[in-house]
Design a protein around this motif. Structure first.
Motif, PDB file in Angstrom:
ATOM      1  N   ASP A 208      -0.645  15.321 -86.926  1.00 19.80           N
ATOM      2  CA  ASP A 208      -2.102  15.132 -86.911  1.00 19.80           C
ATOM      3  C   ASP A 208      -2.723  15.471 -88.271  1.00 19.80           C
ATOM      4  N   ARG A 209      -2.245  16.537 -88.885  1.00 15.48           N
ATOM      5  CA  ARG A 209      -2.815  16.909 -90.193  1.00 15.48           C
ATOM      6  C   ARG A 209      -2.459  15.866 -91.255  1.00 15.48           C
ATOM      7  N   LEU A 210      -1.238  15.338 -91.203  1.00 17.22           N
ATOM      8  CA  LEU A 210      -0.856  14.264 -92.137  1.00 17.22           C
ATOM      9  C   LEU A 210      -1.730  13.033 -91.925  1.00 17.22           C
ATOM     10  N   ALA A 211      -1.972  12.708 -90.657  1.00 19.28           N
ATOM     11  CA  ALA A 211      -2.734  11.498 -90.333  1.00 19.28           C
ATOM     12  C   ALA A 211      -4.197  11.631 -90.744  1.00 19.28           C
ATOM     13  N   GLY A 212      -4.741  12.825 -90.644  1.00 19.82           N
ATOM     14  CA  GLY A 212      -6.179  12.978 -90.821  1.00 19.82           C
ATOM     15  C   GLY A 212      -6.627  13.587 -92.133  1.00 19.82           C
ATOM     16  N   MET A 213      -5.695  14.084 -92.935  1.00 15.48           N
ATOM     17  CA  MET A 213      -6.099  14.836 -94.143  1.00 15.48           C
ATOM     18  C   MET A 213      -6.882  13.950 -95.107  1.00 15.48           C
ATOM     19  N   LYS A 214      -7.774  14.578 -95.858  1.00 11.59           N
ATOM     20  CA  LYS A 214      -8.574  13.866 -96.863  1.00 11.59           C
ATOM     21  C   LYS A 214      -7.752  13.724 -98.128  1.00 11.59           C
TER      22      LYS A 214
ATOM     23  N   ALA B  43      -0.688   5.891 -84.051  1.00  5.68           N
ATOM     24  CA  ALA B  43      -1.855   6.150 -83.205  1.00  5.68           C
ATOM     25  C   ALA B  43      -2.698   7.271 -83.812  1.00  5.68           C
ATOM     26  N   ALA B  44      -2.013   8.311 -84.309  1.00  6.43           N
ATOM     27  CA  ALA B  44      -2.739   9.438 -84.909  1.00  6.43           C
ATOM     28  C   ALA B  44      -3.551   8.973 -86.116  1.00  6.43           C
ATOM     29  N   CYS B  45      -2.972   8.104 -86.931  1.00  7.99           N
ATOM     30  CA  CYS B  45      -3.687   7.590 -88.111  1.00  7.99           C
ATOM     31  C   CYS B  45      -4.880   6.736 -87.700  1.00  7.99           C
ATOM     32  N   ARG B  46      -4.669   5.905 -86.697  1.00  4.79           N
ATOM     33  CA  ARG B  46      -5.786   5.056 -86.241  1.00  4.79           C
ATOM     34  C   ARG B  46      -6.931   5.917 -85.726  1.00  4.79           C
ATOM     35  N   GLU B  47      -6.579   6.913 -84.916  1.00  4.86           N
ATOM     36  CA  GLU B  47      -7.605   7.813 -84.371  1.00  4.86           C
ATOM     37  C   GLU B  47      -8.356   8.534 -85.480  1.00  4.86           C
ATOM     38  N   ALA B  48      -7.607   8.885 -86.532  1.00 11.15           N
ATOM     39  CA  ALA B  48      -8.221   9.631 -87.642  1.00 11.15           C
ATOM     40  C   ALA B  48      -8.980   8.711 -88.594  1.00 11.15           C
ATOM     41  N   GLY B  49      -8.949   7.403 -88.302  1.00 13.78           N
ATOM     42  CA  GLY B  49      -9.669   6.455 -89.153  1.00 13.78           C
ATOM     43  C   GLY B  49      -8.921   6.093 -90.430  1.00 13.78           C
ATOM     44  N   CYS B  50      -7.613   6.293 -90.441  1.00  7.33           N
ATOM     45  CA  CYS B  50      -6.794   5.954 -91.612  1.00  7.33           C
ATOM     46  C   CYS B  50      -5.655   5.020 -91.205  1.00  7.33           C
ATOM     47  N   PRO B  51      -5.972   3.844 -90.662  1.00  8.82           N
ATOM     48  CA  PRO B  51      -4.925   2.995 -90.076  1.00  8.82           C
ATOM     49  C   PRO B  51      -3.897   2.488 -91.087  1.00  8.82           C
TER      50      PRO B  51
ATOM     51  N   ALA C 266      14.260  -2.250 -90.554  1.00 10.11           N
ATOM     52  CA  ALA C 266      12.914  -2.706 -90.230  1.00 10.11           C
ATOM     53  C   ALA C 266      11.901  -1.740 -90.807  1.00 10.11           C
ATOM     54  N   MET C 267      10.700  -2.255 -91.023  1.00 11.87           N
ATOM     55  CA  MET C 267       9.600  -1.372 -91.394  1.00 11.87           C
ATOM     56  C   MET C 267       8.391  -1.691 -90.533  1.00 11.87           C
ATOM     57  N   ALA C 268       7.537  -0.694 -90.346  1.00 13.46           N
ATOM     58  CA  ALA C 268       6.310  -0.887 -89.583  1.00 13.46           C
ATOM     59  C   ALA C 268       5.137  -0.437 -90.434  1.00 13.46           C
ATOM     60  N   ALA C 269       4.036  -1.142 -90.280  1.00 11.39           N
ATOM     61  CA  ALA C 269       2.824  -0.783 -91.003  1.00 11.39           C
ATOM     62  C   ALA C 269       1.663  -1.512 -90.337  1.00 11.39           C
ATOM     63  N   SER C 270       0.453  -1.186 -90.754  1.00  5.61           N
ATOM     64  CA  SER C 270      -0.714  -1.872 -90.206  1.00  5.61           C
ATOM     65  C   SER C 270      -0.663  -3.346 -90.577  1.00  5.61           C
ATOM     66  N   ARG C 271      -1.400  -4.157 -89.843  1.00  7.47           N
ATOM     67  CA  ARG C 271      -1.401  -5.594 -90.121  1.00  7.47           C
ATOM     68  C   ARG C 271      -1.881  -5.873 -91.537  1.00  7.47           C
TER      69      ARG C 271
END
Lengths: 429, 429
Positions: free
Chosen positions: B203-209, B240-248, B269-274
């Motif tokens: 969560d901290r990684l996903a949401g940090m400034k 999901a954590a990144c999306r919730e934190a507004g950093c998709p 394989a790799m995954a990332a936002s569209r």
């Protein structure tokens, strides 16, 4: 029939109207024929069905040096795979890196490495130069040009002659400008003309004086074994020529089995001097732990050796020859002797060039599309998609069935006739 | 036994002499045991023998969308392969690109693209910045660090704690310096500690400034299905954590079947936002016509689906568990309770960390090598190969047989005891 340029307006108009009617009849058939890319046809792919059984469960997956091909390791390919490609390319096995499935990726990565780290003989990465320029004999391969465009490499068009690039232009450009770092070449059955470079051209490329100390020839020998004639074109080996000329590091050569076994699931290789390869391995070791060695072993076992590859290519030729012949026959029948088009007559490879009158190619490709025939975009065979004479059309006969191909060529010829007649009529107004 | 630090010089010397004798006996055996890399053992590779028969000659090689997997085309993977990886990674199929055989290559290429072209959210290519820095939770994976070093990306060491990187350090560094563009993470069964990041860390990684608008987390989920315990570690899904934190757009995630099917002949394989994937596809289309789709189809058919992968991983666990257990038992027996070493006890992955007293790791690795046991170079688990405390040793239990492994660990423990006794003795002089 006479040359159309000598016809009067009434005669031209009569032709124009008549051809347009035929064209509309084709439009009504709602055809969908794709001739845009040089793809092997399903029958060609079937030739390699045995590749799928080349290594079966329970059989050893061990290379001749004892490497377990299923595990990590082996940065630059299995020894037996190196030997196979070395034989096909006429170099030594230690002058070969066998990679993954795509020679295009090997070319792209070579240039990216040159941009980021430079190549032996240079004093800095190409990306740190004020400008980097490549000579692009044209018409040429659109994907080569796309690499340069993406990486910001300025492309300079060089004319293609009957026996390869115009060497007077090439020699002048490389001698006067240190920013010219490379030249793209498809030296055997060139894409799209199907031209094989003459010995003189190879020798001049190998020996020419370049202002850049780190100039490289990108020798995309994509059609090295893709002969259609029992008396195939012979390409002078460039490595020996470069060594003799005292420029052993000048060439990066590429090939793959994409049009030998499976397109996209083949094996790609590159050849270069030992000095070049040492530099490449150093950076490659950070990009990958190693290529797919099982697929390399599959290829070695399926083909048995270089003679097996050559025998296999004869089966491809048996499928492709009638298609090339049909195209040439139709072009001659429909467009011969009337002075509105010319075309190449290759002894191998995957393409031929159809040249219309100046300023007609785009209109022909657009008309063909409206009758359901997708061609490579007009202009794609030139850097930045700009054919200065708007006349070159790439014909890829391999993928469609013979029937579809004949229909497609009929339509293309109709379009050439219509666009040409209109152009000649316009000129009379 | 007491902690060695409390022993007097005579007691330490007795231990030292006795252990040295045992070490010399091992030296006389001229062993050759390689524990340097995390390679699967032959028995693990045998588990995937059926992969070689997953597509046989004569069987259709057609994907569910009708694609002939033998031919060109399909830049980013077959739909069924995307779905398989999407399920394993907990993302949507259109958030996945399925590539060639190497996830390391996908990571390398992602960073090269960022250097040359930038990533969404940035205003220029990273290569045009005055400096680019990556946070490197350490100990970490040497090949990640090698990529940064080769590309001139400055690495900043961040400490690893019991539940992931020290987030106080991470948050401070990303907030204060716009040159910090990325962080390397092996979030599940980390290399080499075997730690799984806690929900709080995710969560901290996903949401940090972050000061950089184009900061990226490189989420190398190499051991996503590599559990050794029936109650596996659960990693909080970062997308999901990144999306919730507004950093998709913050995450690039990677995985491969290298340690599921065949190492080096698997599928990555790799995954990332569209948005990220659209940018990647645009440049990828110039580097390649597409990945090896036959191998993708082989994997989909062999495993049947995500549950098939999980069942297959239980067979791997049955081979690996006794090896990890043997290592932990021996470490406890030989090094437990004497205060000269500590080690991690992972529930999955391929490695564990052995930490000696400060200043001993290099000497231990060198001594082990002289008795025929090759370990990963001391320091390799830190950026630039510099372990500031010279204490971390990566243990890779997978490849050797159980017998060889036990011998190797015995020797390593001996070396730790000898080097530690000598160090404590030296301190008393």
């Amino acid at each position: 029939m006479n040359e159309w340029s000598r016809l009067d307006a009434a005669e031209l108009n009569e032709i124009y109207v008549e051809q347009l009617e035929q064209y509309k009849a084709y439009q009504d058939r709602k055809l969908r024929l794709d001739m845009s890319r040089g793809k092997p046809c399903p029958e060609q792919l079937d030739l390699s069905a045995g590749m799928l059984d080349a290594i079966r469960a329970g059989e050893p997956v061990t290379a001749e040096d004892g490497t377990d091909a299923r595990n990590y390791g082996g940065l630059d390919g299995l020894p037996e795979a190196k030997r196979l490609f070395a034989d096909l390319l006429g170099v030594q096995p230690d002058e070969v890196i066998v990679g993954g499935s795509s020679s295009l990726t090997m070319m792209y990565d070579t240039i990216v490495r040159a941009m980021l780290f430079g190549v032996p003989g240079g004093d800095k990465p190409w990306g740190k130069e004020a400008a980097v320029k490549f000579l692009c004999p044209s018409p040429g391969y659109d994907r080569h040009f796309a690499i340069c465009e993406q990486l910001g490499i300025e492309m300079i068009v060089v004319d293609m002659k009957e026996d390869g690039p115009d060497m007077d232009q090439v020699e002048r450009l490389v001698a006067e400008d240190a920013a010219v770092k490379g030249i793209w070449c498809v030296p055997k059955y060139s894409n799209p003309d199907g031209i094989t470079y003459s010995d003189v051209v190879v020798d001049r490329l190998a020996g020419m004086k370049t202002k850049a100390g780190d100039f490289r020839i990108f020798w995309d020998n994509a059609y090295v074994v893709h002969d259609l004639s029992p008396l195939p074109s012979r390409l002078k080996p460039i490595f020996a020529a470069c060594r003799e000329a005292g420029c052993p590091d000048r060439v990066f050569e590429y090939c793959s089995t994409s049009k030998v076994s499976f397109a996209g699931s083949g094996v790609a290789a590159m050849a270069a001097s030992r000095g070049n390869l040492d530099a490449i391995r150093k950076t490659l070791a950070v990009q990958t732990i190693g290529p797919d060695k099982i697929n390399q072993l599959r290829h070695v076992r399926f083909f048995g050796g270089p003679d097996g590859v050559r025998a296999h290519m004869e089966k491809h030729a048996a499928i492709l020859k009638p298609k090339f012949a049909a195209v040439l026959t139709l072009l001659e029948e429909r467009l011969g002797g009337i002075g509105i088009a010319s075309w190449s007559k290759p002894d191998g490879g995957y393409f031929l060039s159809l040249n219309t009158m100046d300023g007609c190619a785009k209109a022909v490709v657009a008309m063909a599309a409206e009758a359901g025939v997708t061609l490579t975009k007009a202009g794609a065979t030139f850097p930045y998609g700009l054919d200065p004479r708007d006349r070159n059309i790439r014909i890829a006969p391999s993928y469609p069935s013979l029937n579809e191909l004949q229909t497609a060529i009929e339509i293309i010829c109709l379009c050439v006739r219509i666009v040409s007649a209109r152009k000649l009529l316009d000129a009379r107004v």
